[in-house]
Design a protein around this motif. Structure first.
Motif, mmCIF file in Angstrom:
data_model
loop_
_atom_site.group_PDB
_atom_site.id
_atom_site.type_symbol
_atom_site.label_atom_id
_atom_site.label_comp_id
_atom_site.label_asym_id
_atom_site.label_seq_id
_atom_site.Cartn_x
_atom_site.Cartn_y
_atom_site.Cartn_z
ATOM 1 N N VAL A 340 -6.471 94.916 0.614
ATOM 2 C CA VAL A 340 -6.237 93.689 -0.139
ATOM 3 C C VAL A 340 -5.775 92.565 0.780
ATOM 4 O O VAL A 340 -4.932 92.767 1.667
ATOM 5 C CB VAL A 340 -5.182 93.921 -1.247
ATOM 6 C CG1 VAL A 340 -4.952 92.641 -2.053
ATOM 7 C CG2 VAL A 340 -5.619 95.062 -2.156
ATOM 8 N N VAL A 341 -6.306 91.365 0.549
ATOM 9 C CA VAL A 341 -5.849 90.176 1.251
ATOM 10 C C VAL A 341 -5.857 89.017 0.270
ATOM 11 O O VAL A 341 -6.720 88.935 -0.610
ATOM 12 C CB VAL A 341 -6.747 89.878 2.485
ATOM 13 C CG1 VAL A 341 -8.176 89.570 2.061
ATOM 14 C CG2 VAL A 341 -6.186 88.725 3.297
ATOM 15 N N TYR A 372 3.169 93.301 -0.047
ATOM 16 C CA TYR A 372 3.091 91.924 0.438
ATOM 17 C C TYR A 372 1.858 91.766 1.317
ATOM 18 O O TYR A 372 1.647 92.528 2.264
ATOM 19 C CB TYR A 372 4.367 91.542 1.192
ATOM 20 C CG TYR A 372 5.535 91.436 0.242
ATOM 21 C CD1 TYR A 372 5.870 90.219 -0.333
ATOM 22 C CD2 TYR A 372 6.240 92.572 -0.136
ATOM 23 C CE1 TYR A 372 6.916 90.131 -1.247
ATOM 24 C CE2 TYR A 372 7.282 92.490 -1.057
ATOM 25 C CZ TYR A 372 7.605 91.264 -1.606
ATOM 26 O OH TYR A 372 8.624 91.186 -2.527
ATOM 27 N N SER A 373 1.046 90.793 0.985
ATOM 28 C CA SER A 373 -0.227 90.592 1.672
ATOM 29 C C SER A 373 -0.014 90.072 3.092
ATOM 30 O O SER A 373 1.027 89.476 3.399
ATOM 31 C CB SER A 373 -1.110 89.632 0.877
ATOM 32 O OG SER A 373 -0.468 88.368 0.736
ATOM 33 N N PRO A 374 -1.000 90.271 3.970
ATOM 34 C CA PRO A 374 -0.860 89.834 5.369
ATOM 35 C C PRO A 374 -0.681 88.324 5.502
ATOM 36 O O PRO A 374 -1.167 87.547 4.687
ATOM 37 C CB PRO A 374 -2.180 90.282 5.999
ATOM 38 C CG PRO A 374 -2.689 91.351 5.112
ATOM 39 C CD PRO A 374 -2.246 90.988 3.736
ATOM 40 N N ASN A 381 -7.617 92.401 11.029
ATOM 41 C CA ASN A 381 -7.917 93.754 10.563
ATOM 42 C C ASN A 381 -6.764 94.374 9.779
ATOM 43 O O ASN A 381 -6.840 95.532 9.384
ATOM 44 C CB ASN A 381 -8.267 94.659 11.753
ATOM 45 C CG ASN A 381 -9.556 94.233 12.423
ATOM 46 O OD1 ASN A 381 -10.554 94.012 11.743
ATOM 47 N ND2 ASN A 381 -9.534 94.113 13.749
ATOM 48 N N HIS A 382 -5.719 93.591 9.582
ATOM 49 C CA HIS A 382 -4.552 94.087 8.849
ATOM 50 C C HIS A 382 -4.685 93.723 7.374
ATOM 51 O O HIS A 382 -4.907 92.563 7.024
ATOM 52 C CB HIS A 382 -3.284 93.487 9.448
ATOM 53 C CG HIS A 382 -2.032 93.941 8.775
ATOM 54 N ND1 HIS A 382 -0.906 93.152 8.691
ATOM 55 C CD2 HIS A 382 -1.722 95.090 8.141
ATOM 56 C CE1 HIS A 382 0.032 93.800 8.042
ATOM 57 N NE2 HIS A 382 -0.446 94.987 7.701
ATOM 58 N N PHE A 383 -4.520 94.709 6.497
ATOM 59 C CA PHE A 383 -4.626 94.489 5.061
ATOM 60 C C PHE A 383 -3.467 95.158 4.343
ATOM 61 O O PHE A 383 -2.838 96.095 4.861
ATOM 62 C CB PHE A 383 -5.941 95.072 4.514
ATOM 63 C CG PHE A 383 -7.169 94.477 5.112
ATOM 64 C CD1 PHE A 383 -7.704 93.290 4.636
ATOM 65 C CD2 PHE A 383 -7.812 95.096 6.185
ATOM 66 C CE1 PHE A 383 -8.839 92.731 5.196
ATOM 67 C CE2 PHE A 383 -8.944 94.551 6.759
ATOM 68 C CZ PHE A 383 -9.456 93.360 6.262
ATOM 69 N N LEU A 384 -3.165 94.683 3.154
ATOM 70 C CA LEU A 384 -2.269 95.390 2.245
ATOM 71 C C LEU A 384 -3.092 96.496 1.597
ATOM 72 O O LEU A 384 -4.162 96.233 1.044
ATOM 73 C CB LEU A 384 -1.735 94.426 1.192
ATOM 74 C CG LEU A 384 -0.930 95.042 0.032
ATOM 75 C CD1 LEU A 384 0.307 95.772 0.538
ATOM 76 C CD2 LEU A 384 -0.552 93.960 -0.969
ATOM 77 N N GLN A 419 -12.484 100.047 -0.456
ATOM 78 C CA GLN A 419 -12.976 98.820 -1.084
ATOM 79 C C GLN A 419 -12.149 97.636 -0.604
ATOM 80 O O GLN A 419 -10.917 97.679 -0.638
ATOM 81 C CB GLN A 419 -12.895 98.928 -2.611
ATOM 82 C CG GLN A 419 -13.410 97.693 -3.348
ATOM 83 C CD GLN A 419 -13.485 97.913 -4.847
ATOM 84 O OE1 GLN A 419 -13.576 99.041 -5.332
ATOM 85 N NE2 GLN A 419 -13.476 96.819 -5.600
ATOM 86 N N ASP A 420 -12.834 96.598 -0.125
ATOM 87 C CA ASP A 420 -12.150 95.360 0.275
ATOM 88 C C ASP A 420 -11.993 94.478 -0.953
ATOM 89 O O ASP A 420 -12.955 94.220 -1.693
ATOM 90 C CB ASP A 420 -12.965 94.618 1.325
ATOM 91 C CG ASP A 420 -13.023 95.390 2.645
ATOM 92 O OD1 ASP A 420 -12.134 96.223 2.879
ATOM 93 O OD2 ASP A 420 -13.965 95.158 3.421
ATOM 94 N N ILE A 421 -10.763 93.996 -1.164
ATOM 95 C CA ILE A 421 -10.478 93.146 -2.323
ATOM 96 C C ILE A 421 -9.880 91.837 -1.818
ATOM 97 O O ILE A 421 -8.783 91.816 -1.258
ATOM 98 C CB ILE A 421 -9.499 93.838 -3.297
ATOM 99 C CG1 ILE A 421 -10.127 95.125 -3.846
ATOM 100 C CG2 ILE A 421 -9.116 92.891 -4.437
ATOM 101 C CD1 ILE A 421 -9.194 95.941 -4.731
ATOM 102 N N GLN A 422 -10.629 90.754 -1.994
ATOM 103 C CA GLN A 422 -10.177 89.423 -1.571
ATOM 104 C C GLN A 422 -9.746 88.633 -2.807
ATOM 105 O O GLN A 422 -10.545 88.390 -3.699
ATOM 106 C CB GLN A 422 -11.311 88.697 -0.838
ATOM 107 C CG GLN A 422 -11.740 89.396 0.442
ATOM 108 C CD GLN A 422 -12.957 88.754 1.085
ATOM 109 O OE1 GLN A 422 -13.738 88.072 0.412
ATOM 110 N NE2 GLN A 422 -13.116 88.957 2.391
ATOM 111 N N LEU A 423 -8.494 88.256 -2.839
ATOM 112 C CA LEU A 423 -7.953 87.504 -3.963
ATOM 113 C C LEU A 423 -7.876 86.027 -3.536
ATOM 114 O O LEU A 423 -6.964 85.634 -2.804
ATOM 115 C CB LEU A 423 -6.569 88.047 -4.346
ATOM 116 C CG LEU A 423 -6.538 89.564 -4.645
ATOM 117 C CD1 LEU A 423 -5.107 90.030 -4.873
ATOM 118 C CD2 LEU A 423 -7.416 89.902 -5.832
#
Length: 427
Positions: A340-341, A372-374, A381-384, A419-423
């Motif tokens: 998550v980002v 807490y998101s990056p 390359n760092h994600f929650l 799964q990549d999740i972009q908010l």
């Protein structure tokens, strides 16, 4: 004749300067001058300790006097300090892991007589006798420290109990009462390690990000890096609190993870139990009502208080430990790993678009997890990361009170293992 008198005067002054603190490196001279002034009527005790310390222990004595809190400068006796040094250097000579330590680690994480605000007990002789028997036949530091950890509850006869007389209970008082909470238990463990030359320090947080309280534990310096351990031992870098520590907010000092330091660092150890000045760095308006009331009371008590317990911000290390544990733990057949980002806009390839926000994951209005998101400064390359169920609908609540951010996203997971999740807030 004038030249001769001038030469003699210069020679006398040079000798006087050299003999001011015989055997002590010049780097300590100014610090010692300042410490002795602050000591007031107790300066003679400190001068005696420095004068009577053996030649190979003088640097340690100079280190302690140079950096000790003012409360100790005015109260500690020469006998107390000389005994502390004697047993610390005894461990340095006797145990190979201590002999191999860099001076900086020995001085700051083995030699000190106290950790935070506990009473200054004369614990070293007793603890050396108690714990040296657990390490004498050990070839390496890890085996030695684990053997102490497995035996310390029985050896000192102290168990967790909230009825103890004070939070920052000293080791000998805890043994007298047979009880302590996490701070007191961690002080016991850290002092046990220091007694046999194992570098150790306290670590903790003033408040978890879920506002369920705080915690204190011990760290040990093993093979060039710090690892944590608890009084009720699991193993190195493993405990129940890793998930809480891993969700620390790197942008909020209240939620940082701190490691204590005897030598000043410029950063107070805000996890200390007598550190109400932590309220000065907390935005009280953002706290839950009951927590806010607590810190408002602390702020009232903080008037004129100067920090004397120092620390390091080690938050990121605990976040990394938690994320590694999530990545390394096996996924169930119906689970996936969500990366998550939070982004301000659709420029997903730029770190400048990243926003550090709290992300709460809910399912049918029930909380599943949070973190807490990056930040902008984190690696791309760092994600929650969260473990979630496959093919499931969730609500992701993104918030950051400082930036007036509050937005909910509906997310349905797929069937892949990751799964990549972009908010994206601009959508």
């Amino acid at each position: 004749m004038n030249k001769l008198l001038l030469y003699i005067t210069i020679l006398i002054l040079a000798v006087a300067c050299q003999s001011k603190y015989p055997g002590v490196s010049e780097e300590y001279h100014t610090l010692l001058d300042s410490a002795l002034v602050k000591a007031g009527g107790n300066a003679a005790e400190l001068q005696k300790a420095l004068a009577e310390a053996p030649a190979d222990e003088k640097e340690g004595m100079a280190f302690l006097i140079s950096y000790m809190p003012e409360r100790d400068l005015t109260t500690l006796t020469a006998d107390f300090l000389l005994e502390n040094n004697q047993y610390a250097y005894k461990a340095r000579r006797e145990f190979p892991w201590c002999a191999a330590l860099p001076d900086s680690i020995f001085l700051n994480e083995v030699l000190p007589y106290a950790n935070i605000s506990e009473n200054r007990d004369r614990w070293r002789p007793d603890f050396y006798e108690r714990f040296s028997k657990y390490v004498k036949d050990k070839d390496n530091m890890v085996d030695a420290l684990m053997n102490i950890a497995h035996n310390i509850p029985t050896e000192v006869d102290v168990e967790y109990n909230t009825k103890r007389s004070r939070v920052d209970i000293s080791p000998l008082q805890a043994m007298k009462e047979h009880m302590a909470t996490c701070s007191g238990l961690s002080i016991l463990l850290t002092d046990a390690y220091r007694s046999v030359g194992i570098p150790s320090r306290l670590a903790g947080t003033a408040m978890w990000t879920n506002y369920k309280g705080n915690h204190t534990w011990s760290e040990v310096w093993v093979e060039g890096e710090w690892k944590f351990i608890e009084y009720y031992v699991d193993t190195l870098d493993q405990s129940w609190f890793v998930a809480d520590a891993g969700k620390a907010d790197p942008d909020n000092m209240l939620h940082w993870i701190y490691a204590a330091s005897f030598k000043p660092t410029g950063l107070p150890y805000y996890a200390a139990v007598d550190a109400p000045y932590v309220a000065d760095v907390v935005n009280l308006s953002n706290l839950p009502e009951d927590v806010r009331a607590r810190y408002e009371r602390m702020k009232e008590r903080a008037s004129g208080l100067k920090p004397y317990i120092w620390g390091h911000n080690v938050t990121q290390r605990y976040i990394d430990l938690y994320e590694k544990s999530v990545q390394n733990s096996a996924l169930a057949e119906d689970e996936l790993l969500a990366n998550v980002v939070v982004l301000a806009d659709e420029n997903t390839s730029s770190s400048e678009s990243r926003l550090s926000c709290r992300v709460d994951v809910q399912k049918d209005d029930e909380k599943v997890n949070f973190g807490y998101s990056p930040r902008k400064t984190d690696d791309l390359n760092h994600f929650l990361q969260f473990k979630l169920k496959k093919n499931t609908s969730y609500q992701f609540v993104v918030s950051n009170p400082e930036q007036a951010i509050e937005k909910t996203f509906a997310v349905t997971t797929g069937n892949d293992a990751q799964q990549d999740i972009q908010l994206i807030l601009s959508k």
